[in-house]
Each structure stands twice: as C-alpha cells, then as structure tokens.
Design a protein around this motif. Structure first.
Motif, short mmCIF file in Angstrom:
data_model
loop_
_atom_site.label_atom_id
_atom_site.label_comp_id
_atom_site.label_asym_id
_atom_site.label_seq_id
_atom_site.Cartn_x
_atom_site.Cartn_y
_atom_site.Cartn_z
N ASP A 78 -1.61 4.92 12.52
CA ASP A 78 -0.44 4.65 13.44
C ASP A 78 -0.24 5.94 14.01
O ASP A 78 0.95 6.34 14.16
CB ASP A 78 0.74 3.92 12.52
CG ASP A 78 1.78 3.69 13.58
OD1 ASP A 78 1.45 3.19 14.60
OD2 ASP A 78 3.06 3.59 13.33
N ARG A 100 -8.50 -1.73 11.82
CA ARG A 100 -7.55 -1.66 10.79
C ARG A 100 -7.28 -0.23 10.29
O ARG A 100 -6.00 0.11 9.98
CB ARG A 100 -7.91 -2.47 9.74
CG ARG A 100 -7.95 -4.12 9.92
CD ARG A 100 -8.65 -4.90 8.89
NE ARG A 100 -7.72 -5.07 7.71
CZ ARG A 100 -8.05 -5.64 6.64
NH1 ARG A 100 -9.31 -6.44 6.62
NH2 ARG A 100 -7.47 -5.79 5.59
N PHE A 101 -8.05 0.49 10.21
CA PHE A 101 -7.92 2.03 10.03
C PHE A 101 -6.91 2.53 11.03
O PHE A 101 -5.97 3.30 10.61
CB PHE A 101 -9.24 2.57 10.01
CG PHE A 101 -9.18 4.29 9.67
CD1 PHE A 101 -8.49 4.78 8.78
CD2 PHE A 101 -9.63 5.08 10.40
CE1 PHE A 101 -8.18 6.15 8.33
CE2 PHE A 101 -9.50 6.45 10.49
CZ PHE A 101 -8.97 7.01 9.50
N ASP A 117 -4.54 1.08 12.62
CA ASP A 117 -3.19 0.42 12.31
C ASP A 117 -2.53 1.32 11.23
O ASP A 117 -1.71 1.46 11.15
CB ASP A 117 -3.35 -0.91 12.11
CG ASP A 117 -3.83 -1.83 13.30
OD1 ASP A 117 -3.58 -1.36 14.48
OD2 ASP A 117 -4.57 -2.75 13.22
N ASP A 118 -3.61 1.48 10.31
CA ASP A 118 -3.06 2.21 9.10
C ASP A 118 -2.62 3.75 9.41
O ASP A 118 -1.49 3.88 9.08
CB ASP A 118 -3.90 2.21 8.07
CG ASP A 118 -4.33 0.96 7.38
OD1 ASP A 118 -3.69 0.17 7.48
OD2 ASP A 118 -5.48 0.90 6.89
N ARG A 149 -12.96 -0.93 2.38
CA ARG A 149 -13.42 -2.19 3.30
C ARG A 149 -14.75 -2.31 3.65
O ARG A 149 -15.30 -3.22 3.59
CB ARG A 149 -12.25 -2.04 4.41
CG ARG A 149 -10.98 -2.48 4.50
CD ARG A 149 -10.15 -1.94 5.44
NE ARG A 149 -8.56 -2.53 5.07
CZ ARG A 149 -7.86 -1.71 5.79
NH1 ARG A 149 -7.90 -0.69 6.72
NH2 ARG A 149 -6.41 -2.14 5.39
N ARG A 198 -1.03 -5.97 4.75
CA ARG A 198 -2.27 -6.37 4.18
C ARG A 198 -2.05 -6.02 2.66
O ARG A 198 -1.65 -5.18 2.33
CB ARG A 198 -3.43 -5.71 4.86
CG ARG A 198 -3.39 -5.96 6.33
CD ARG A 198 -4.56 -5.23 6.80
NE ARG A 198 -4.92 -5.35 8.16
CZ ARG A 198 -4.02 -4.73 9.26
NH1 ARG A 198 -3.13 -3.90 8.97
NH2 ARG A 198 -4.29 -5.22 10.32
N GLU A 244 0.90 -1.30 0.11
CA GLU A 244 -0.06 -0.07 0.02
C GLU A 244 0.96 1.17 0.04
O GLU A 244 0.35 2.25 -0.41
CB GLU A 244 -0.93 -0.07 1.31
CG GLU A 244 -1.97 -1.09 1.15
CD GLU A 244 -2.69 -0.96 2.45
OE1 GLU A 244 -2.80 -0.05 3.15
OE2 GLU A 244 -3.74 -1.95 2.43
N ASP A 286 -5.68 6.71 3.64
CA ASP A 286 -6.23 5.86 4.59
C ASP A 286 -7.54 5.78 4.86
O ASP A 286 -8.28 4.70 5.01
CB ASP A 286 -5.36 6.24 5.98
CG ASP A 286 -4.04 5.99 6.06
OD1 ASP A 286 -3.37 5.06 5.30
OD2 ASP A 286 -3.22 6.55 6.73
N THR A 346 -8.99 3.97 1.93
CA THR A 346 -9.00 2.28 2.08
C THR A 346 -10.05 1.92 3.24
O THR A 346 -10.57 0.85 2.83
CB THR A 346 -7.69 2.13 2.69
OG1 THR A 346 -6.52 2.72 1.94
CG2 THR A 346 -7.37 0.66 2.99
#
Length: 289
Positions: free
Chosen positions: A165, A159-160, A162-163, A146, A289, A38, A139, A142
């Motif tokens: 961060d 997961r967002f 984590d993206d 999802r 991912r 990504e 982000d 993305t």
C-alpha cells in the motif's frame, strides 16, 4: 444534595482517572489474534498507544490543577501530554516511511543482482526475501509463501502491492508485473534506475526531516517554557495572574489556549508528506485475506 464546583471537579477527575486505568489495562492485556488476520487493526494500535499515554496525561492534568486551580489549563496540559506524539511531528510515521523506502531500495538492488545471475523472478524473489529490511520483510515473506504454493507470479505481485500500500512500491512492482507477463529483456536496467530513484527520494526525505526536527525542537522548547512560566507565576506570584481565577478569565484563557492548539494543528499539517496516489490497485484490495 447540591452539586458544588468542588464536587463536580472531584467527579470529573475521578472519571478521567477511571477511564485512564481502563485504557491502560486494555493496552497491557495480551490478546490472541485470529489466524486469518495478518496485522493488527490500525485503530486498535492507536487505542493501545492512547491507553499508555492517558494515565500520564491525567497525572499531569491533576498536578497542574492542584498547583494552579485552573481547570482549563489542567485539561489543556493533560491533553497535551496524552497527545504529545500526534501534536509534535508524527516522528514514528516519518521513521516508518523512511525505513520502508530504504528497504525497498535495498531489496530492489538485491533483486537486480540476483536476476543478473540468470535466475528467474520466481526464484529470485524468495531468495532475496530473507535478507530484506524489517520494514518490508513481512510482506516479502508473504509474497514468497504465495509463490511456493503456486500462485501465479503476476497475481502474487499484485497482492504484494496491495499489502505494501505504497505509491513508491507500485513503481517497482509494476515493472516486475510487466516482466512477469511479457518475459522481455531489460529488467536489470529498469531495476537499477528504480533503485536509484528510491535512493534519491530517501536522501530528499532525510534532508527534509532534519530541518523539520530542528523546528519541532524549537516549538517543544517554546511550549515547555510557556507551561513552566504560567505555572510558576500562579505559584510564586498569584496576584499577577489573579484575573484568570474568575469565570471570565477562564474563558479568556480558553481562547488563548485555542490559539495555541490551532498553531499545533497547523504545524502538524505542515509536517506531513503529501504522498502521491497509488495507481496499482486491485479490485479486491480492501478484502482481508
């Protein structure tokens, strides 16, 4: 064949010039990225940036070497030019951090206004992703993708996080995850207070950055004047700096430059923000991912 100091110097300069050309070519050569990646590797981006600056550092070092005949100063000036961005403030990191906070604050306000129209989070998030700041737009897009493929909202939000961060983003995303699981009232008020908190942090960072920029400019002026003064003395009054031509003088000069380098590293450490640790981490955060 005897290895004279002049021959060793020629070999060293040639090796540095060849390495700079290789890094420059590698930085300018386009490469196709794999579909599942990504974002480019942070190490790769650093190497590309270094490849763009190394030729300028080599040129500056060779110029100083020709003018002064001091190998220690030439290497120091070359390293200073090559690592200028890292030594003097990390302005890009600062701008990226401020842009991310500003983007989060604006997106939170937009999400609050959209939710106020009796729209669920599943519809509000994709609707606000298109108008988001470029600092967080990728982000957010993305996250919207999802949701379109029916990923459960709490999992997509995790997961967002984590993206992104980012510790500041964790506060906002945690509120969204709780609302997605509990479906309770009060989300609009929570988003309002979180947006105000992000705006306050943004204002504080901008004030701090303004003060630090003036200090960095002062240091840059001192460094520039010092380099010009030393090079000027070696050209126009070589008798005054003649003791530095000896090996002992070069060692003393190396010690002086080490003190300068220690001061740069200290200033660099002071210019960094101490970011709080993230609390919204998933066990699969390190998986690509």
């Amino acid at each position: 064949m005897t290895l004279t100091p002049e021959l060793a110097l020629v070999v060293l300069v040639g090796a540095l010039a060849g390495g700079g050309v290789v890094l420059l070519v590698a930085a300018l050569t386009p490469r196709e990225q794999a579909a599942h990646v990504e974002a480019p590797s942070n190490l790769l981006e650093q190497l590309r940036g270094l490849g763009r600056r190394v030729p300028f550092g080599i040129g500056a070092g060779v110029l100083v070497l020709v003018l002064t005949q001091w190998l220690v100063v030439a290497l120091a000036v070359g390293a200073l030019v090559a690592f200028w961005d890292r030594l003097f403030g990390g302005s890009r990191e600062t701008r990226d951090g401020v842009a991310r906070i500003e983007g989060l604050a604006a997106w939170t306000e937009s999400l609050r206004d959209t939710v106020a129209g009796a729209v669920g989070l599943e519809q509000a998030i994709p609707a606000t992703a298109y108008a988001a700041s470029p600092a967080i737009a990728a982000d957010l897009q993305t996250l919207a993708d999802r949701l379109r493929v029916r990923v459960p909202l709490p999992e997509a939000l995790q997961r967002f996080a984590d993206d992104m961060d980012d510790a500041g983003a964790d506060l906002i995303i945690a509120a969204l995850i709780l609302n997605a699981r509990l479906r309770g009232p009060g989300l609009r008020e929570v988003l309002t207070s979180l947006a105000e908190s992000a705006r306050a942090e943004l204002e504080m960072r901008q004030r701090i950055n303004a003060g630090r920029r003036s200090t960095q400019r002062s240091v840059q002026i001192v460094v520039g004047v010092t380099i010009v003064f030393v090079v000027g003395l070696s050209i126009f009054n070589p008798e005054y700096v003649e003791p530095y031509d000896s090996p002992v003088g070069q060692i003393v000069l190396l010690f002086i430059l080490g003190l300068f380098a220690a001061g740069f590293m200290w200033m660099r450490a002071l210019s960094k923000f101490e970011m709080p640790e993230r609390f919204l981490r998933s066990r699969a955060a390190g998986v690509v991912r």
